[in-house]
Design a protein around this motif. Structure first.
Motif, PDB file in Angstrom:
ATOM      1  N   GLU A  60     -18.647  16.814  14.477  1.00  0.00           N
ATOM      2  CA  GLU A  60     -17.879  15.764  14.259  1.00  0.00           C
ATOM      3  C   GLU A  60     -16.914  16.130  12.364  1.00  0.00           C
ATOM      4  O   GLU A  60     -15.771  15.345  12.620  1.00  0.00           O
ATOM      5  CB  GLU A  60     -18.658  14.048  14.390  1.00  0.00           C
ATOM      6  CG  GLU A  60     -17.433  13.188  14.223  1.00  0.00           C
ATOM      7  CD  GLU A  60     -18.142  12.491  15.024  1.00  0.00           C
ATOM      8  OE1 GLU A  60     -18.875  12.098  15.479  1.00  0.00           O
ATOM      9  OE2 GLU A  60     -17.353  10.953  14.374  1.00  0.00           O
TER      10      GLU A  60
ATOM     11  N   LYS B 143     -21.910  15.012  24.314  1.00  0.00           N
ATOM     12  CA  LYS B 143     -21.675  13.838  23.231  1.00  0.00           C
ATOM     13  C   LYS B 143     -22.980  12.944  22.764  1.00  0.00           C
ATOM     14  O   LYS B 143     -23.067  12.286  22.098  1.00  0.00           O
ATOM     15  CB  LYS B 143     -19.923  12.974  23.532  1.00  0.00           C
ATOM     16  CG  LYS B 143     -18.806  13.208  22.006  1.00  0.00           C
ATOM     17  CD  LYS B 143     -18.261  12.469  22.024  1.00  0.00           C
ATOM     18  CE  LYS B 143     -17.662  11.617  20.524  1.00  0.00           C
ATOM     19  NZ  LYS B 143     -17.946  12.354  19.984  1.00  0.00           N
TER      20      LYS B 143
ATOM     21  N   SER C  49     -14.660  17.506  18.405  1.00  0.00           N
ATOM     22  CA  SER C  49     -15.423  16.366  18.581  1.00  0.00           C
ATOM     23  C   SER C  49     -17.164  16.148  18.501  1.00  0.00           C
ATOM     24  O   SER C  49     -18.085  15.873  18.103  1.00  0.00           O
ATOM     25  CB  SER C  49     -15.011  14.973  18.106  1.00  0.00           C
ATOM     26  OG  SER C  49     -14.787  14.643  19.118  1.00  0.00           O
TER      27      SER C  49
ATOM     28  N   SER D 274      -5.081  16.064  16.088  1.00  0.00           N
ATOM     29  CA  SER D 274      -5.527  14.998  17.065  1.00  0.00           C
ATOM     30  C   SER D 274      -4.627  15.718  18.381  1.00  0.00           C
ATOM     31  O   SER D 274      -4.896  15.233  19.489  1.00  0.00           O
ATOM     32  CB  SER D 274      -5.474  13.320  16.532  1.00  0.00           C
ATOM     33  OG  SER D 274      -6.430  13.090  16.033  1.00  0.00           O
TER      34      SER D 274
ATOM     35  N   VAL E 117     -11.238   9.361  18.600  1.00  0.00           N
ATOM     36  CA  VAL E 117     -11.096  10.358  20.359  1.00  0.00           C
ATOM     37  C   VAL E 117     -12.445   9.778  20.655  1.00  0.00           C
ATOM     38  O   VAL E 117     -12.775   9.929  22.105  1.00  0.00           O
ATOM     39  CB  VAL E 117     -11.654  11.910  19.902  1.00  0.00           C
ATOM     40  CG1 VAL E 117     -12.702  11.983  21.115  1.00  0.00           C
ATOM     41  CG2 VAL E 117     -10.694  12.657  19.867  1.00  0.00           C
TER      42      VAL E 117
ATOM     43  N   ALA F 123      -8.510  15.581  12.356  1.00  0.00           N
ATOM     44  CA  ALA F 123      -9.004  15.191  14.297  1.00  0.00           C
ATOM     45  C   ALA F 123      -9.470  13.730  13.426  1.00  0.00           C
ATOM     46  O   ALA F 123     -10.171  13.481  13.399  1.00  0.00           O
ATOM     47  CB  ALA F 123      -9.404  16.086  14.931  1.00  0.00           C
ATOM     48  N   ARG F 124      -8.704  12.775  14.578  1.00  0.00           N
ATOM     49  CA  ARG F 124      -9.144  11.261  15.105  1.00  0.00           C
ATOM     50  C   ARG F 124     -10.654  11.295  14.919  1.00  0.00           C
ATOM     51  O   ARG F 124     -10.261  10.807  16.398  1.00  0.00           O
ATOM     52  CB  ARG F 124      -8.035  10.746  14.272  1.00  0.00           C
ATOM     53  CG  ARG F 124      -6.734  10.693  13.287  1.00  0.00           C
ATOM     54  CD  ARG F 124      -7.143   9.959  12.512  1.00  0.00           C
ATOM     55  NE  ARG F 124      -8.130   8.270  11.765  1.00  0.00           N
ATOM     56  CZ  ARG F 124      -7.528   7.100  12.540  1.00  0.00           C
ATOM     57  NH1 ARG F 124      -6.094   7.418  12.819  1.00  0.00           N
ATOM     58  NH2 ARG F 124      -7.860   6.199  12.475  1.00  0.00           N
ATOM     59  N   THR F 125     -11.573  11.524  14.634  1.00  0.00           N
ATOM     60  CA  THR F 125     -12.663  11.702  15.652  1.00  0.00           C
ATOM     61  C   THR F 125     -12.985  10.311  16.185  1.00  0.00           C
ATOM     62  O   THR F 125     -13.494  10.031  17.245  1.00  0.00           O
ATOM     63  CB  THR F 125     -13.603  12.369  14.890  1.00  0.00           C
ATOM     64  OG1 THR F 125     -14.559  11.392  14.446  1.00  0.00           O
ATOM     65  CG2 THR F 125     -13.526  13.993  15.063  1.00  0.00           C
ATOM     66  N   ASP F 126     -12.706   9.148  15.051  1.00  0.00           N
ATOM     67  CA  ASP F 126     -13.061   8.012  16.034  1.00  0.00           C
ATOM     68  C   ASP F 126     -11.831   7.833  16.909  1.00  0.00           C
ATOM     69  O   ASP F 126     -12.645   6.821  18.297  1.00  0.00           O
ATOM     70  CB  ASP F 126     -12.791   6.691  14.406  1.00  0.00           C
ATOM     71  CG  ASP F 126     -11.291   7.405  13.156  1.00  0.00           C
ATOM     72  OD1 ASP F 126     -10.616   7.588  14.407  1.00  0.00           O
ATOM     73  OD2 ASP F 126     -10.781   6.269  12.844  1.00  0.00           O
TER      74      ASP F 126
ATOM     75  N   GLN G 203     -10.033  18.782  20.677  1.00  0.00           N
ATOM     76  CA  GLN G 203     -10.543  17.683  20.453  1.00  0.00           C
ATOM     77  C   GLN G 203     -12.014  17.179  20.698  1.00  0.00           C
ATOM     78  O   GLN G 203     -12.834  17.113  19.815  1.00  0.00           O
ATOM     79  CB  GLN G 203      -9.179  17.001  20.207  1.00  0.00           C
ATOM     80  CG  GLN G 203      -8.323  16.641  19.363  1.00  0.00           C
ATOM     81  CD  GLN G 203      -6.688  18.111  19.297  1.00  0.00           C
ATOM     82  OE1 GLN G 203      -7.186  17.930  21.055  1.00  0.00           O
ATOM     83  NE2 GLN G 203      -6.494  18.203  19.192  1.00  0.00           N
TER      84      GLN G 203
ATOM     85  N   ALA H 170     -14.658  18.170  12.922  1.00  0.00           N
ATOM     86  CA  ALA H 170     -13.467  18.273  13.795  1.00  0.00           C
ATOM     87  C   ALA H 170     -12.590  17.192  12.494  1.00  0.00           C
ATOM     88  O   ALA H 170     -10.962  17.275  12.347  1.00  0.00           O
ATOM     89  CB  ALA H 170     -13.679  17.593  14.271  1.00  0.00           C
ATOM     90  N   ARG H 171     -13.050  16.377  11.278  1.00  0.00           N
ATOM     91  CA  ARG H 171     -12.372  15.302  10.608  1.00  0.00           C
ATOM     92  C   ARG H 171     -12.140  16.084   8.999  1.00  0.00           C
ATOM     93  O   ARG H 171     -10.720  15.710   9.581  1.00  0.00           O
ATOM     94  CB  ARG H 171     -13.424  14.420  10.329  1.00  0.00           C
ATOM     95  CG  ARG H 171     -13.601  13.107  10.605  1.00  0.00           C
ATOM     96  CD  ARG H 171     -14.183  12.044  10.246  1.00  0.00           C
ATOM     97  NE  ARG H 171     -15.796  12.244  10.514  1.00  0.00           N
ATOM     98  CZ  ARG H 171     -16.435  11.789   9.246  1.00  0.00           C
ATOM     99  NH1 ARG H 171     -15.555  10.924   8.630  1.00  0.00           N
ATOM    100  NH2 ARG H 171     -17.808  12.068   9.284  1.00  0.00           N
TER     101      ARG H 171
END
Lengths: 279, 305
Positions: B172, B40, B168, A124, B185, B180-183, B164, B175-176
């Motif tokens: 998405e 997005k 995302s 992240s 983001v 990456a913490r797409t939630d 990120q 990215a996960r």
């Protein structure tokens, strides 16, 4: 088609195998269900490091679920999914994933080089650096898309996009490369280029292709896993041998294909390369 | 136009300079956040958050006039409602995808209705028009300072988290798989948009914020090569639309917010039309060329059986 090759020798990749080859992927009695709908009921199999494996299964057999478990996007209800000995979620950075397609906004302005660079994403936080740019450039060469680097992603053909997604996965320099239905809706030229790239990569990384085509696999394949219902249990996996087809080989996968011999199988979690000796 | 320039330089008319400063500071938010909202595809969510803000404005006015919380500024209620609605929407969007549309529209409608009810029950006359459609001539020095601070925060976040944000929005799931913490983001984007909407509504109003978050970004998206280019282009376009709109509204005595939005909308439609025409022309040329060379080339052969 004649079944004359049904008794063929299980195909080996020709390289001598040490007694205990490390395992890249292991599903151990994995259960998974969406609410009350069971998808996997005790799936067990393993793939050795360096192997080129194909996971076959008809639509609805649980391939996508298995893929998501392997990528750490889902967690099993019971059992374990290990990738290089680690829980799948912890190992996900060592895995390169090539989805069947990306559902994205076609108005999203992005170049091929930027899509490939995305493979270098680390968690992240953190921007891309010089090492990331260099790794992305190498990956574009390996996947034969270096010439497309500055083109908009939306302007590519379906086959070109798939090779860009392969480059994106390779940019992470993965130990395991997972491809979901890599040849669906692909033109013959792109398919040939893709399998040339995979042939060059074989041995350096473990490769797993997931597909609904249960008849044939690429001649690069060492190990064929078949997912389906067995004895009333959903989502069981068995190994099949595969052998060259007599007569004219079907033109696919950029060269000769192997026929999957469904009539011969090993018990669950068996394996033609270790015959279960490792467990 | 020269009248507008003269008014800008007139020391007796500081509110014109404030209005232009607000327009230019807003452009950065419209451009950067608008591009993220557009790629997005969460314009609907941003619309719900911006409309729900009226509920917070109404509540704050009611509490302060009724002396329950004297001196409570409308912006405090607006920010509270914006953040709560953004959190609700994010939660529904992440946890209950199948009800997403219904819930978003419910938040949109309930927020606005609460605002109307609170304003109706607040003693004295309050004109909701300036909240709904903005009143840029009432922009204060504090508003400008808040806008400048948010601009700086948004630019820093867009620079720091650019990979990120891009990944995302583009893919998405991938990215996960890269950790990456797409939630988070997504939650971060919605929270920043919520606060921005509150500050931006002084410029174009609750109803039209969403137009300025999508139209300049959409127009820039036709020519941009990547997300960063889209952000820069959308910021420049927003600044141009704001300055032009203010000048036109001053010269022709029109409401500023609505004038800016009409200019932005007309530019978007013109750009979309020009792009459509260019594509049709290119297709026609391509078809003629392919007829001349004897039919289309390799069309691919689809999935194997």
């Amino acid at each position: 088609m004649a079944e004359t090759t049904a008794r063929a020798e299980p195909r080996s990749s020709g390289t001598p195998r040490p007694a205990t080859r490390p395992v890249a992927v292991r599903f151990d009695e994995v259960h998974f269900s969406y609410g009350s709908i069971g998808v996997l009921e005790g799936a067990s199999f393993h793939i050795h490091a360096g192997e080129f494996a194909a996971l076959l299964g008809p639509n609805g057999s649980g391939k996508t679920t298995m893929l998501k478990l392997l990528l750490g996007l889902l967690r099993p209800d019971a059992g374990r999914v290990l990738v290089f000995g680690e829980e799948a979620r912890a190992a996900s950075r060592q895995v390169g994933y090539v989805p069947q397609a990306v559902v994205y906004d076609p108005a999203f302005p992005i170049s091929v080089a930027e899509v490939v660079l995305m493979g270098r994403l680390r968690g992240s936080f953190g921007r891309y650096g010089r090492a990331d740019q260099e790794a992305a450039a190498r990956a574009m060469n390996e996947a034969d898309v270096a010439g497309l680097a500055s083109r908009p992603y939306a302007a590519l053909s379906g086959g070109q996009r798939r090779r860009v997604l392969v480059a994106r996965a390779l940019a992470a320099e993965p130990r395991l490369l997972v491809l979901d239905e890599p040849t669906s809706n692909m033109d013959a030229e792109s398919e040939a280029q893709l399998f040339q790239s995979l042939g060059r990569l074989k041995g350096r990384a473990t490769i797993l292709i997931v597909t609904h085509d249960t008849g044939f696999v690429s001649a690069l394949t060492d190990s064929v896993l078949c997912l389906g219902d067995r004895e009333g249990r959903r989502g069981a996996v068995v190994h099949h041998p595969a052998a060259p087809v007599e007569g004219e080989p079907p033109k696919a996968f950029g060269g000769a294909a192997l026929r999957v011999l469904h009539e011969a199988e090993l018990p669950e979690d068996g394996c033609f390369s270790c015959e279960g000796e490792e467990r | 136009m020269s009248g507008f320039l003269a008014a800008l330089l007139d020391p007796g008319l500081p509110f014109i300079r404030n209005a232009l400063a607000a327009g230019l500071l807003s452009s950065i938010l419209f451009g950067v956040l608008g591009s993220v909202v557009t790629v997005k595809r969460i314009a609907g969510l941003a619309g719900a958050v911006s409309h729900a803000v009226l509920g917070g404005v109404g509540l704050a006015l009611f509490l302060s006039v009724k002396r329950i919380a004297p001196g409570l500024p409308p912006i405090a209620g607006a920010i509270a409602f914006a953040l709560v609605s953004a959190l609700l929407i994010a939660w529904v969007s992440l946890k209950a995808k199948q009800r997403e549309d219904t819930v978003i529209n419910a938040i949109w409608a309930i927020g606005m209705s609460l605002g109307v009810l609170f304003i109706a029950k607040t003693p004295g006359y309050i004109d909701p028009m300036s909240y709904l459609f903005g009143n840029i001539l009432l922009v204060s020095g504090r508003d400008l300072l808040l806008l400048a601070i948010l601009d700086a925060l948004v630019l820093a976040a867009a620079w720091l988290f650019y990979p990120q944000l891009e990944a995302s929005a583009f893919d998405e799931e991938f990215a996960r798989t890269r950790g990456a913490r797409t939630d988070l983001v997504f939650l971060g984007i919605l929270a920043v948009v919520a606060v921005a909407v509150v500050l931006l509504q002084t410029f174009v109003g609750i109803v039209m914020v969403i137009a300025m978050l999508t139209l300049p970004a959409g127009t820039a998206g036709f020519r941009a090569r990547n997300l960063a280019g889209m952000m820069v282009g959308a910021t420049a376009l927003s600044a141009a639309f704001s300055a032009l709109g203010l000048a036109a509204s001053w010269s022709a005595d029109l409401p500023a917010g609505a004038t800016v939005v009409v200019i932005a909308g007309a530019s978007f439609l013109a750009a979309a039309g020009a792009r459509g025409a260019a594509r049709a022309l290119a297709r026609g040329r391509g078809a003629r060329a392919s007829r001349a060379s004897g039919g289309p080339g390799d069309e691919g052969r689809g999935a194997k059986p």
